[in-house]
Enzyme design. Structure first.
Site, PDB file in Angstrom:
ATOM      1  N   ARG A  21      -8.576  -0.995  -7.010  1.00  0.00           N
ATOM      2  CA  ARG A  21      -9.025   0.373  -6.821  1.00  0.00           C
ATOM      3  C   ARG A  21      -7.898   1.408  -6.847  1.00  0.00           C
ATOM      4  O   ARG A  21      -8.110   2.555  -7.214  1.00  0.00           O
ATOM      5  CB  ARG A  21      -9.749   0.490  -5.486  1.00  0.00           C
ATOM      6  CG  ARG A  21     -11.047  -0.232  -5.426  1.00  0.00           C
ATOM      7  CD  ARG A  21     -11.656   0.000  -4.074  1.00  0.00           C
ATOM      8  NE  ARG A  21     -11.677   1.410  -3.731  1.00  0.00           N
ATOM      9  CZ  ARG A  21     -12.599   2.264  -4.124  1.00  0.00           C
ATOM     10  NH1 ARG A  21     -13.610   1.856  -4.832  1.00  0.00           N
ATOM     11  NH2 ARG A  21     -12.522   3.528  -3.775  1.00  0.00           N
ATOM     12  N   ASN A  60       0.805  -1.229   0.000  1.00  0.00           N
ATOM     13  CA  ASN A  60       0.000   0.000   0.000  1.00  0.00           C
ATOM     14  C   ASN A  60       0.835   1.276   0.000  1.00  0.00           C
ATOM     15  O   ASN A  60       0.304   2.364  -0.220  1.00  0.00           O
ATOM     16  CB  ASN A  60      -0.976  -0.009   1.182  1.00  0.00           C
ATOM     17  CG  ASN A  60      -2.101  -1.016   0.956  1.00  0.00           C
ATOM     18  OD1 ASN A  60      -2.249  -1.535  -0.146  1.00  0.00           O
ATOM     19  ND2 ASN A  60      -2.867  -1.297   1.998  1.00  0.00           N
ATOM     20  N   SER A  67      -9.400   9.969   4.553  1.00  0.00           N
ATOM     21  CA  SER A  67      -9.247   8.911   3.546  1.00  0.00           C
ATOM     22  C   SER A  67      -7.779   8.812   3.126  1.00  0.00           C
ATOM     23  O   SER A  67      -7.152   9.828   2.797  1.00  0.00           O
ATOM     24  CB  SER A  67     -10.123   9.222   2.324  1.00  0.00           C
ATOM     25  OG  SER A  67      -9.604   8.599   1.160  1.00  0.00           O
ATOM     26  N   VAL A  68      -7.263   7.594   3.119  1.00  0.00           N
ATOM     27  CA  VAL A  68      -5.871   7.361   2.724  1.00  0.00           C
ATOM     28  C   VAL A  68      -5.697   7.709   1.240  1.00  0.00           C
ATOM     29  O   VAL A  68      -4.873   8.539   0.867  1.00  0.00           O
ATOM     30  CB  VAL A  68      -5.482   5.880   2.983  1.00  0.00           C
ATOM     31  CG1 VAL A  68      -4.082   5.576   2.471  1.00  0.00           C
ATOM     32  CG2 VAL A  68      -5.597   5.550   4.467  1.00  0.00           C
ATOM     33  N   ARG A  84     -17.037   1.979  -1.041  1.00  0.00           N
ATOM     34  CA  ARG A  84     -15.779   2.659  -1.347  1.00  0.00           C
ATOM     35  C   ARG A  84     -15.895   3.686  -2.480  1.00  0.00           C
ATOM     36  O   ARG A  84     -15.307   3.530  -3.552  1.00  0.00           O
ATOM     37  CB  ARG A  84     -14.684   1.639  -1.639  1.00  0.00           C
ATOM     38  CG  ARG A  84     -14.468   0.685  -0.485  1.00  0.00           C
ATOM     39  CD  ARG A  84     -13.373  -0.294  -0.740  1.00  0.00           C
ATOM     40  NE  ARG A  84     -12.047   0.274  -0.537  1.00  0.00           N
ATOM     41  CZ  ARG A  84     -10.920  -0.384  -0.777  1.00  0.00           C
ATOM     42  NH1 ARG A  84     -10.959  -1.608  -1.243  1.00  0.00           N
ATOM     43  NH2 ARG A  84      -9.749   0.175  -0.558  1.00  0.00           N
ATOM     44  N   CYS A 116     -16.468  -2.673  -3.853  1.00  0.00           N
ATOM     45  CA  CYS A 116     -15.770  -3.956  -3.751  1.00  0.00           C
ATOM     46  C   CYS A 116     -16.324  -4.687  -2.541  1.00  0.00           C
ATOM     47  O   CYS A 116     -17.173  -4.165  -1.831  1.00  0.00           O
ATOM     48  CB  CYS A 116     -14.269  -3.768  -3.682  1.00  0.00           C
ATOM     49  SG  CYS A 116     -13.666  -3.296  -2.092  1.00  0.00           S
ATOM     50  N   ILE A 161     -14.198   1.536   9.776  1.00  0.00           N
ATOM     51  CA  ILE A 161     -13.750   2.085   8.489  1.00  0.00           C
ATOM     52  C   ILE A 161     -14.615   1.599   7.319  1.00  0.00           C
ATOM     53  O   ILE A 161     -15.070   2.393   6.509  1.00  0.00           O
ATOM     54  CB  ILE A 161     -12.261   1.734   8.217  1.00  0.00           C
ATOM     55  CG1 ILE A 161     -11.388   2.082   9.434  1.00  0.00           C
ATOM     56  CG2 ILE A 161     -11.751   2.408   6.936  1.00  0.00           C
ATOM     57  CD1 ILE A 161     -11.201   3.543   9.725  1.00  0.00           C
TER      58      ILE A 161
HETATM   59  C1  EPZ Z   1      -6.509   2.170   1.760  1.00  0.00           C
HETATM   60  O1  EPZ Z   1      -7.685   2.095   0.972  1.00  0.00           O
HETATM   61  C2  EPZ Z   1      -5.850   0.813   1.664  1.00  0.00           C
HETATM   62  N1  EPZ Z   1      -5.554   0.535   0.265  1.00  0.00           N
HETATM   63  C3  EPZ Z   1      -6.768  -0.251   2.245  1.00  0.00           C
HETATM   64  O2  EPZ Z   1      -6.065  -1.476   2.223  1.00  0.00           O
HETATM   65  C4  EPZ Z   1      -7.110   0.104   3.688  1.00  0.00           C
HETATM   66  O3  EPZ Z   1      -8.038  -0.826   4.184  1.00  0.00           O
HETATM   67  C5  EPZ Z   1      -7.693   1.514   3.750  1.00  0.00           C
HETATM   68  O4  EPZ Z   1      -6.793   2.464   3.127  1.00  0.00           O
HETATM   69  C6  EPZ Z   1      -7.963   1.984   5.178  1.00  0.00           C
HETATM   70  O5  EPZ Z   1      -6.786   1.985   5.905  1.00  0.00           O
HETATM   71  C7  EPZ Z   1      -4.450   1.050  -0.291  1.00  0.00           C
HETATM   72  O6  EPZ Z   1      -3.676   1.760   0.333  1.00  0.00           O
HETATM   73  C8  EPZ Z   1      -4.194   0.697  -1.703  1.00  0.00           C
HETATM   74  P1  EPZ Z   1      -9.820   5.059   2.483  1.00  0.00           P
HETATM   75  P2  EPZ Z   1      -8.491   3.424   0.580  1.00  0.00           P
HETATM   76  O7  EPZ Z   1     -10.028   5.990   1.345  1.00  0.00           O
HETATM   77  O8  EPZ Z   1      -7.519   4.512   0.363  1.00  0.00           O
HETATM   78  C9  EPZ Z   1     -14.459   6.117   2.667  1.00  0.00           C
HETATM   79  C10 EPZ Z   1      -5.844  -3.833   1.927  1.00  0.00           C
HETATM   80  O9  EPZ Z   1      -6.384  -4.880   2.386  1.00  0.00           O
HETATM   81  N2  EPZ Z   1     -14.220   6.962   1.481  1.00  0.00           N
HETATM   82  O10 EPZ Z   1      -8.952   5.490   3.599  1.00  0.00           O
HETATM   83  O11 EPZ Z   1      -9.401   3.071  -0.503  1.00  0.00           O
HETATM   84  C11 EPZ Z   1     -14.284   4.638   2.366  1.00  0.00           C
HETATM   85  O12 EPZ Z   1     -15.440   4.086   1.787  1.00  0.00           O
HETATM   86  C12 EPZ Z   1      -6.666  -2.618   1.620  1.00  0.00           C
HETATM   87  O13 EPZ Z   1      -4.635  -3.743   1.661  1.00  0.00           O
HETATM   88  C13 EPZ Z   1     -15.234   7.784   1.039  1.00  0.00           C
HETATM   89  O14 EPZ Z   1     -16.333   7.819   1.601  1.00  0.00           O
HETATM   90  O15 EPZ Z   1      -9.293   3.658   1.914  1.00  0.00           O
HETATM   91  C14 EPZ Z   1     -13.955   4.093   3.728  1.00  0.00           C
HETATM   92  O16 EPZ Z   1     -15.141   3.899   4.448  1.00  0.00           O
HETATM   93  C15 EPZ Z   1      -8.078  -2.796   1.439  1.00  0.00           C
HETATM   94  N3  EPZ Z   1     -15.014   8.552  -0.060  1.00  0.00           N
HETATM   95  C16 EPZ Z   1     -13.144   5.211   4.381  1.00  0.00           C
HETATM   96  O17 EPZ Z   1     -13.455   6.394   3.625  1.00  0.00           O
HETATM   97  C17 EPZ Z   1     -13.814   8.547  -0.718  1.00  0.00           C
HETATM   98  O18 EPZ Z   1     -13.652   9.272  -1.719  1.00  0.00           O
HETATM   99  C18 EPZ Z   1     -11.648   5.024   4.365  1.00  0.00           C
HETATM  100  O19 EPZ Z   1     -11.221   4.629   3.065  1.00  0.00           O
HETATM  101  C19 EPZ Z   1     -12.782   7.721  -0.241  1.00  0.00           C
HETATM  102  C20 EPZ Z   1     -13.011   6.925   0.866  1.00  0.00           C
END
Ligand code: EPZ
Length: 420
Positions: free
Chosen positions: A96, A23, A167-168, A125, A120, A331
């Site tokens: 993604r 990641n 959001s990451v 997401r 997914c 999350i």
């Molecule tokens: C990253 O995903 C990681 N993936 C995920 O790892 C990890 O679970 C996640 O961060 C949380 O730590 C990578 O780094 C490639 P988020 P990401 O945006 O960036 C909501 C693994 O198993 N959200 O921080 O997609 C979202 O739905 C994976 O390696 C919005 O609502 O996660 C979630 O509920 C899976 N709108 C929360 O925020 C947006 O535009 C956090 O998601 C973006 C996100």
């Protein structure tokens, strides 16, 4: 289709070298669009990384992979010849993180067309926060036929991005975009995951000025890009946490190497609370199985809180603790898909809303199981390692997306695991 066959109950003994973080590598690969020539070391050679490389190749980045054991590296070169500002559906739908090329392409080439990644297994997401950030820097965005079509005719301009929630990926896209924008960008309420920090280190090497304090990042766009840079990817803290759980379940003595214990404090604290003996060194951690485990409560949170990506693995540990342990998943809305499979193996788990209650200690029995995402799958591997008799894990392509040399690493520690 290949499966994993695990004969449970073997004591584990040995050393595990932790790979580079998947990641962290993914956004850094997306950032290499902004660079001229990049050499990355400590890249995990897992499926998701190859999918991202395929996408970059499609865009026009030249890629060289050196797979010789001790000197593995990936070299990426953007010679500006026949660059496409397009990320097609077929390359984004399976992973993604493909959406991360949006920030780099838009800021450098003033336009980008990137497929919407869609939902997914672990949740819907959406990418609204990614688009929110880019709009704050002046992007005009529309969604058409399943694609994000973004444009900034005169280039992006620095601005204030105050995320309504953390959001990451959106923080990473904002950083990438801000690097090529004119002037200063302030990103508040951002993610501060170690993988985000590794991306920042990479962008600084490229020539970007970035300051970070608390949940605020100040970025000054790059004036001139360094011709050639090298970067070593940070260790995979989720892989480290996964093997720490294996050690806590079955380890006569398991040594995890190539890690920084300071980065995984919340995980180590939980292990200690459960009564597990953990010894920390500068770059390694030794873990031993404990005779009896104490119940514990976990609530997943953005870093430095407990990571959602380790929730399923710690749940397996909780099946062996005395009393009712609890996990609250904050999350993702659908990240308990491992629960029905663990229950088929004999685990006692109840889910109410976003809280799983795990009663233990419970003997697990081997079964044929399958999972629908990476971390859920690896939790079934851990369950198989402690179960009576044989466990067969289906759909192991999920594991291949993120765990490098999984069987080899476990076999080296005397686990009985094979591919069939
Ligand atoms: C990253 O995903 C990681 N993936 C995920 O790892 C990890 O679970 C996640 O961060 C949380 O730590 C990578 O780094 C490639 P988020 P990401 O945006 O960036 C909501 C693994 O198993 N959200 O921080 O997609 C979202 O739905 C994976 O390696 C919005 O609502 O996660 C979630 O509920 C899976 N709108 C929360 O925020 C947006 O535009 C956090 O998601 C973006 C996100």
């Amino acid at each position: 289709m290949q499966k994993l066959s695990i004969k449970g109950k073997n004591k584990l003994n040995g050393t595990i070298l932790i790979s580079g973080s998947k990641n962290a590598t993914l956004p850094i690969l997306a950032a290499s669009i902004l660079a001229k020539k990049v050499r990355l070391t400590n890249v995990p050679f897992v499926k998701d990384i190859f999918t991202m490389l395929e996408l970059l190749k499609f865009i026009g980045i030249k890629i060289k992979i050196n797979n010789r054991n001790k000197k593995r590296y990936i070299e990426l070169k953007n010679d500006e010849k026949s660059i496409k500002t397009l990320a097609p559906y077929k390359l984004v739908k399976t992973m993604r993180a493909g959406v991360l090329v949006l920030g780099s392409l838009l800021t450098k080439y003033k336009k980008a067309k990137v497929s919407l990644p869609g939902g997914c297994a672990i949740g819907t997401r959406p990418v609204d926060l990614h688009l929110f950030a880019l709009k704050k820097l002046g992007a005009k965005i529309k969604i058409k036929n399943g694609y994000i079509i973004a444009e900034a005719k005169k280039g992006l301009v620095g601005g204030k991005i105050n995320f309504p929630s953390i959001s990451v990926g959106a923080t990473e896209n904002a950083l990438l975009a801000a690097c090529g924008a004119q002037g200063e960008t302030v990103i508040s309420n951002c993610a501060i995951e170690p993988e985000v920090i590794d991306l920042i280190e990479f962008l600084k090497k490229l020539g970007c000025k970035i300051k970070i304090s608390n949940r605020k990042i100040i970025v000054k766009g790059i004036r001139s890009i360094k011709a050639q840079i090298k970067h070593k990817i940070i260790f995979d803290r989720i892989e480290a946490g996964t093997y720490l759980v294996a050690g806590a379940l079955l380890g006569e003595k398991i040594i995890i190497k190539q890690v920084n214990p300071e980065i995984i404090k919340s995980e180590l604290n939980i292990l200690k609370k459960m009564g597990i003996k953990v010894l920390k060194n500068r770059n390694s951690i030794t873990v031993f199985k404990s005779k009896s485990l104490k119940k514990v409560k976990i609530s997943t949170k953005p870093y430095p809180g407990f990571p959602t990506d380790l929730q399923a693995q710690f749940m397996v540990l909780m099946t062996q603790a005395k009393g009712v342990s609890k996990i609250k998943e904050n999350i993702f809305e659908n990240r308990f898909m491992h629960v029905p499979e663990l229950k088929r193996m004999g685990a006692k788990i109840e889910i109410r809303n976003r809280v799983a209650s795990i009663s233990g200690p419970t003997k697990l029995n081997g079964a044929e199981v399958m999972a629908t995402d990476l971390r859920a799958s690896v939790s079934l591997v851990l369950a198989g390692l402690i179960a009576e008799n044989r466990t067969i894990i289906n759909r192991i392509y999920h594991l291949e997306r993120g765990y490098e040399f999984l069987e080899k690493k476990l076999k080296n520690c005397k686990a009985s695991i094979k591919r069939i």
